[in-house]
Design an enzyme around this catalytic site. Structure first.
Site, mmCIF file in Angstrom:
data_model
loop_
_atom_site.group_PDB
_atom_site.id
_atom_site.type_symbol
_atom_site.label_atom_id
_atom_site.label_comp_id
_atom_site.label_asym_id
_atom_site.label_seq_id
_atom_site.Cartn_x
_atom_site.Cartn_y
_atom_site.Cartn_z
ATOM 1 N NE ARG A 164 -4.092 -1.719 0.049
ATOM 2 C CZ ARG A 164 -4.135 -3.014 -0.296
ATOM 3 N NH1 ARG A 164 -3.077 -3.593 -0.812
ATOM 4 N NH2 ARG A 164 -5.253 -3.698 -0.151
ATOM 5 C CB SER A 238 -8.645 -1.495 4.037
ATOM 6 O OG SER A 238 -8.997 -2.740 3.520
ATOM 7 C CD GLU A 333 -5.636 0.918 2.137
ATOM 8 O OE1 GLU A 333 -6.317 1.576 1.339
ATOM 9 O OE2 GLU A 333 -5.722 -0.308 2.288
#
Ligand code: EPU
Length: 337
Positions: A164, A238, A333
């Site tokens: 990520r 998320s 995130e």
């Protein structure tokens, strides 16, 4: 291109948070991106670039200019024996790209079906799902370098990709506006079916030798059953990243929590944040209109008119609780502004 003043960003972020941008523009081509930047005065700074606003939580009004990239186009640039090189404009909706590739029989991104957002945003956080990350299929990332006033292409080895993350998330990179990406897709697809429930779902559907579109359909089915649709309930996928812990830390944790799931990753161990959050009692929890999704506690949701601050407060409670119980610090995130 039109720069407008004091625009509500509610339709431009998938959390559906009602904050205002001092200036706002939608940019439909690379030309418009360049024109927009040439027209900026100091009052427009800082500039925030959005795709579909599916990875951001606004907690306050934005003091500068917000620009949404809307450029469209998918072109087969070239092909060789094994691969198709597909150039995609930054404003294309990511899932439209997946659909297009699958319909043409080109493999590599089918496991990334139904991920929200645009193609241009995809490399920034190296989107990933079901054992695949975009870095695996990228040929290049094309950018307009606003300071140098030229266009450049980054090869994957220049992008510093991680879980990520990428070089495009680092501070000095705000001068780079992603104008497009080029994907290297397989003419003879190699399917990746080993993650999570893919094989189980294929078995249930009685599919033995799945086609690309069967894999896409299964991924869509799995995602839709777990993840809330942002057009129905506000969310940004998320909210937290899955944490990685060192081997000695893992040894301590598994002694105390023998049922804790984990995935080995090099020298470290990845622990599902969803499990940690569920164990802290937050699954399905709701504080006013801010909530934790009932099927996937990694996802925070806006049940209606939550403010960004209320969602952030809930996130901070979760972080504190996971820290206290497990000694692990969750990181977001989603970008919080
Ligand atoms: N789990 C629970 N309780 C739950 C749900 C999950 O304990 O209610 C645990 C289970 O142990 C499960 C594990 O969490 O095995 C992993 O769950 P899942 O496979 O749903 O994936 P995830 O790790 O929670 C990541 C990505 C998702 C991506 C899926 C599938 C991150 C931050 N998230 O989630 O990406 O779709 O894997 O590959 O890495 C996103 O980035 O927005 C996103 C949705």
């Amino acid at each position: 291109m039109q720069v407008r003043n004091n625009i509500s960003l509610k339709p431009y972020n998938t959390f559906g948070i009602d904050v205002k941008a001092k200036y706002f523009a939608e940019l439909h081509s690379d030309d418009e991106i360049v024109k927009f930047y040439s027209s900026l005065g100091p009052e427009h700074l800082p500039v925030l670039i959005l795709g579909t606003g599916s990875n951001i939580l606004f907690t306050k009004d934005y003091p500068g200019a917000v620009a949404c990239i809307r450029s469209k186009g998918m072109v087969k640039l070239m092909e060789d024996e094994k691969y198709i090189y597909l150039k995609v404009a930054a404003g294309e909706i990511w899932d439209d790209v997946v659909k297009y590739a699958v319909e043409h029989g080109w493999g590599g991104i089918e496991n990334l079906s139904l991920i929200p957002g645009t193609a241009g945003a995809a490399p920034i956080q190296n989107i990933g799902a079901y054992g695949v990350e975009i870095k695996d299929v990228l040929w290049s990332v094309e950018v307009a370098d606003i300071l140098a006033r030229n266009y450049r292409a980054f090869r994957p080895s220049d992008c510093n990709f991680g879980y990520r993350s990428s070089i495009f998330k680092t501070k000095g990179m705000s001068r780079m506006v992603i104008t497009g990406i080029c994907l290297k897709l397989r003419k003879d697809p190699v399917l990746r079916l080993d993650y999570g429930d893919i094989r189980k779902e294929l078995d249930i559907a009685g599919i033995k030798d799945p086609s690309l579109s069967a894999v896409r359909d299964i991924i869509i089915k799995i995602r839709s059953s777990k993840l809330p649709d942002p057009s129905v309930v506000g969310n940004a996928g998320s909210f937290f990243m899955n944490p990685f812990v060192a081997a000695d830390e893992y040894a301590r944790l598994i002694k105390e929590f023998p049922h804790m799931p984990s995935f080995k990753s090099g020298d470290a161990v990845k622990i599902p944040a969803a499990w940690l959050i569920e164990r802290c009692g937050f699954k399905g929890k709701r504080v006013g209109d801010a909530g934790v999704h009932e099927n996937q506690p990694l996802v925070l949701v806006n049940h209606g008119s939550a403010t960004g601050k209320q969602i952030l407060d809930l996130a901070e409670k979760i972080i504190a609780s996971v820290k206290e119980k497990f000694g692990i610090t969750l990181e977001t995130e989603v970008n919080v502004f």
